[in-house]
Design a protein around this motif. Sequence first.
Motif, PDB file in Angstrom:
ATOM      1  N   TYR A   1       0.658   5.277   1.111  1.00  0.00           N
ATOM      2  CA  TYR A   1      -0.053   6.351   1.758  1.00  0.00           C
ATOM      3  C   TYR A   1       0.342   7.686   1.912  1.00  0.00           C
ATOM      4  CZ  TYR A   1      -2.258   2.034   3.671  1.00  0.00           C
ATOM      5  OH  TYR A   1      -3.032   1.060   3.939  1.00  0.00           O
TER       6      TYR A   1
ATOM      7  N   PRO B   1      -6.652   1.552   2.913  1.00  0.00           N
ATOM      8  CA  PRO B   1      -6.142   2.481   1.563  1.00  0.00           C
ATOM      9  C   PRO B   1      -6.978   3.497   1.185  1.00  0.00           C
ATOM     10  CG  PRO B   1      -6.735   0.061   0.863  1.00  0.00           C
ATOM     11  CD  PRO B   1      -6.882   0.387   2.467  1.00  0.00           C
TER      12      PRO B   1
ATOM     13  N   TYR C   1       0.790  -1.236  -0.083  1.00  0.00           N
ATOM     14  CA  TYR C   1       0.160   0.073  -0.061  1.00  0.00           C
ATOM     15  C   TYR C   1       0.897   1.216  -0.001  1.00  0.00           C
ATOM     16  CZ  TYR C   1      -3.657  -3.361   1.543  1.00  0.00           C
ATOM     17  OH  TYR C   1      -4.403  -4.419   1.576  1.00  0.00           O
TER      18      TYR C   1
ATOM     19  N   HIS D   1      -7.066  -8.823   2.896  1.00  0.00           N
ATOM     20  CA  HIS D   1      -6.845  -7.628   2.880  1.00  0.00           C
ATOM     21  C   HIS D   1      -7.116  -7.003   4.390  1.00  0.00           C
ATOM     22  CE1 HIS D   1      -7.459  -7.276  -1.522  1.00  0.00           C
ATOM     23  NE2 HIS D   1      -8.296  -7.986  -1.272  1.00  0.00           N
TER      24      HIS D   1
END
Length: 149
Positions: A6, A57, A4, A50
């Motif tokens: 961010y 996310p 991910y 997940h």
Amino acid sequence: MDNYQYKLNGITYNVEIEEIVGNIAKVNVNGKSFEVEMKEPLKAKPKAPHVTPVAAPSAPAFMPSQPAAPAAPAASAGPGKKVVAPLPGTITELKVTVGQTVKTGDTVLVLEAMKMQNNIEAEADGTITKILVNQGDTVMEGATLVVIG
């Protein structure tokens, strides 16, 4: 496992979830490895999980009500073993007071990061000589939190 990216307060963080065993997630944030203790273990899923409790996310990890205060310079922390923030977050609980004796592994405070409560532990035996944060403070990675003398 899962990757991910961010952006928080203008800083980009690359988060890789390496492994989840029970309620412990091994994650890598911008090249630094962390073990994150989740409140409850994730239930097994047939496909790649997940990990929403660790990171969401679609939303920032946290939204401070005030801009983050700059981390105190290391020089102002004074002599002793500094306990630093392993990643950016918000101080949710202080577990020690100045003058309190701690042993290696004792929890000194709780840091909320990526929607997870992380116990920050003493890295040495000694006495708490300074506490440089308050409950509710937002800190950046590397900020000195407490000093053990």
